[in-house]
Design a protein around this motif. Structure first.
Motif, short mmCIF file in Angstrom:
data_model
loop_
_atom_site.label_atom_id
_atom_site.label_comp_id
_atom_site.label_asym_id
_atom_site.label_seq_id
_atom_site.Cartn_x
_atom_site.Cartn_y
_atom_site.Cartn_z
N ALA A 1 0.63 -1.16 -0.08
CA ALA A 1 -0.06 0.18 0.09
C ALA A 1 0.85 1.32 -0.10
O ALA A 1 0.64 2.25 -0.71
N ARG A 2 2.15 1.25 0.72
CA ARG A 2 2.99 2.43 0.63
C ARG A 2 3.53 2.57 -0.53
O ARG A 2 3.55 3.84 -0.91
N VAL A 3 3.80 1.70 -1.32
CA VAL A 3 4.37 1.67 -2.73
C VAL A 3 3.28 2.30 -3.42
O VAL A 3 3.49 3.47 -4.26
N LEU A 4 2.17 1.79 -3.39
CA LEU A 4 1.12 2.35 -4.58
C LEU A 4 0.86 3.86 -3.88
O LEU A 4 0.67 4.77 -4.92
N TRP A 5 0.48 4.24 -2.98
CA TRP A 5 0.30 5.51 -2.53
C TRP A 5 1.23 6.57 -2.56
O TRP A 5 1.12 7.82 -3.00
N GLY A 6 2.47 6.07 -2.52
CA GLY A 6 3.95 6.84 -2.81
C GLY A 6 3.83 7.11 -4.40
O GLY A 6 4.07 8.30 -4.60
N GLY A 7 3.45 6.06 -5.21
CA GLY A 7 3.36 6.38 -6.54
C GLY A 7 2.23 7.26 -6.97
O GLY A 7 2.40 8.34 -8.04
N VAL A 8 1.09 7.45 -6.26
CA VAL A 8 0.14 8.24 -6.51
C VAL A 8 0.66 9.69 -6.43
O VAL A 8 0.16 10.48 -6.90
N LEU A 9 1.12 9.80 -5.23
CA LEU A 9 1.45 11.27 -4.91
C LEU A 9 2.56 11.80 -5.73
O LEU A 9 2.47 12.98 -6.11
N ALA A 10 3.51 10.73 -6.03
CA ALA A 10 4.53 11.13 -6.89
C ALA A 10 3.97 11.61 -8.20
O ALA A 10 4.38 12.76 -8.99
N GLY A 11 3.15 10.75 -8.81
CA GLY A 11 2.60 10.99 -10.19
C GLY A 11 1.78 12.32 -9.98
O GLY A 11 1.65 13.18 -11.21
N TRP A 12 0.91 12.58 -9.10
CA TRP A 12 0.05 13.74 -9.05
C TRP A 12 1.12 14.84 -8.80
O TRP A 12 0.76 15.75 -9.74
N GLY A 13 1.96 15.00 -8.26
CA GLY A 13 2.93 15.99 -8.01
C GLY A 13 3.62 16.36 -9.60
O GLY A 13 3.77 17.47 -10.01
N ALA A 14 4.10 15.36 -10.30
CA ALA A 14 4.76 15.43 -11.60
C ALA A 14 3.89 16.01 -12.59
O ALA A 14 4.25 16.83 -13.28
N PHE A 15 2.51 15.38 -12.55
CA PHE A 15 1.72 16.07 -13.30
C PHE A 15 1.37 17.50 -13.06
O PHE A 15 1.49 18.18 -13.89
N ASN A 16 1.15 17.96 -11.88
CA ASN A 16 1.21 19.35 -11.35
C ASN A 16 2.33 20.35 -11.95
O ASN A 16 2.19 21.17 -12.40
N LEU A 17 3.50 19.69 -12.01
CA LEU A 17 4.62 20.52 -12.30
C LEU A 17 4.55 20.71 -13.62
O LEU A 17 4.88 21.67 -14.16
N VAL A 18 4.35 19.49 -14.67
CA VAL A 18 4.33 19.68 -15.89
C VAL A 18 3.20 20.40 -16.48
O VAL A 18 3.30 21.52 -17.12
N GLU A 19 2.00 20.28 -16.05
CA GLU A 19 0.79 21.01 -16.22
C GLU A 19 1.02 22.70 -15.87
O GLU A 19 0.75 23.40 -16.65
N GLY A 20 1.52 22.90 -14.65
CA GLY A 20 1.68 24.07 -14.31
C GLY A 20 2.81 25.15 -15.14
O GLY A 20 2.45 26.28 -15.52
N VAL A 21 3.88 24.26 -15.62
CA VAL A 21 4.96 25.02 -16.15
C VAL A 21 4.52 25.29 -17.61
O VAL A 21 4.48 26.24 -18.26
N VAL A 22 4.11 24.14 -18.28
CA VAL A 22 3.56 24.34 -19.51
C VAL A 22 2.20 25.05 -19.86
O VAL A 22 2.38 26.14 -20.63
N ASP A 23 1.05 24.66 -19.10
CA ASP A 23 -0.22 25.55 -19.32
C ASP A 23 -0.14 26.90 -18.77
O ASP A 23 -0.48 28.05 -19.45
N HIS A 24 0.38 27.14 -17.45
CA HIS A 24 0.35 28.23 -17.01
C HIS A 24 1.28 29.10 -17.28
O HIS A 24 0.98 30.48 -17.58
N HIS A 25 2.49 28.75 -17.43
CA HIS A 25 3.67 29.76 -18.05
C HIS A 25 4.13 29.65 -19.19
O HIS A 25 4.39 30.85 -19.98
N LEU A 26 4.05 28.53 -20.05
CA LEU A 26 4.60 28.77 -21.37
C LEU A 26 3.51 29.08 -22.37
O LEU A 26 3.71 29.85 -23.19
N LEU A 27 2.54 28.49 -22.19
CA LEU A 27 1.30 28.35 -23.17
C LEU A 27 0.40 29.60 -22.88
O LEU A 27 -0.33 30.22 -23.62
N GLY A 28 0.18 30.03 -21.69
CA GLY A 28 -0.81 30.96 -21.07
C GLY A 28 -1.87 30.57 -21.17
O GLY A 28 -3.05 31.21 -21.32
N VAL A 29 -2.45 29.04 -21.24
CA VAL A 29 -3.62 28.48 -21.61
C VAL A 29 -4.63 29.08 -20.47
O VAL A 29 -5.66 29.38 -20.68
#
Length: 149
Positions: free
Chosen positions: A72-100
């Motif tokens: 369970a700890r491996v699964l939830w660790g992956g969920v948190l890591a994936g969520w954060g990685a998505f937020n980083l990519v989406e935040g940089v690309v959509d909010h800053h680079l593209l201004g979507v």
């Protein structure tokens, strides 16, 4: 007209925090939802974005099921890591680079965008720490019945 648009905006899909808070649509930086046509484009953009996210989640669940059971700890660790990685990519690309769009348009939008990126940086760190498999206890050498175990 504006009152009708606000009501339509609130009646949309409410599965993610920015929609629950009513801060923005996916394409609000390009098409401000001030007309029915722009609101429609934003809602279609939101729907396509959430469909893509759903496909990624289904694909990830499928891959996890192929690999066998996880702690369970491996699964939830992956969920948190994936969520954060998505937020980083989406935040940089959509909010800053593209201004979507921005997390919360208007006064202090940069503060909200940077806070979003900060959360995006913290979640993978917590996920990696949490997701480490449990260590096996060190072997103790004990003599039982003239053998060492």
């Amino acid at each position: 007209m504006r009152r009708v648009l606000r009501g339509e905006r609130r009646a949309g899909f409410r599965g993610v925090p920015h929609q629950i808070l009513g801060w923005h649509h996916m394409l609000s930086g390009w098409y401000p939802p001030t007309t029915a046509e722009h609101l429609h484009r934003n809602m279609v953009g939101d729907g396509l974005f959430h469909l893509l996210c759903l496909l990624f989640v289904v694909g990830g669940v499928w891959l996890l099921n192929r690999s066998g059971p996880l702690q369970a700890r491996v699964l939830w660790g992956g969920v948190l890591a994936g969520w954060g990685a998505f937020n980083l990519v989406e935040g940089v690309v959509d909010h800053h680079l593209l201004g979507v769009h921005h997390v919360r348009p208007g006064p202090h939008e940069l503060v909200y965008d940077l806070g979003f990126l900060g959360l995006g940086a913290v979640l993978p760190a917590v996920g990696v720490v949490l997701g480490r498999p449990a260590r096996r206890p060190a072997r103790r050498w004990v003599r039982t019945d003239k053998t060492w175990t």
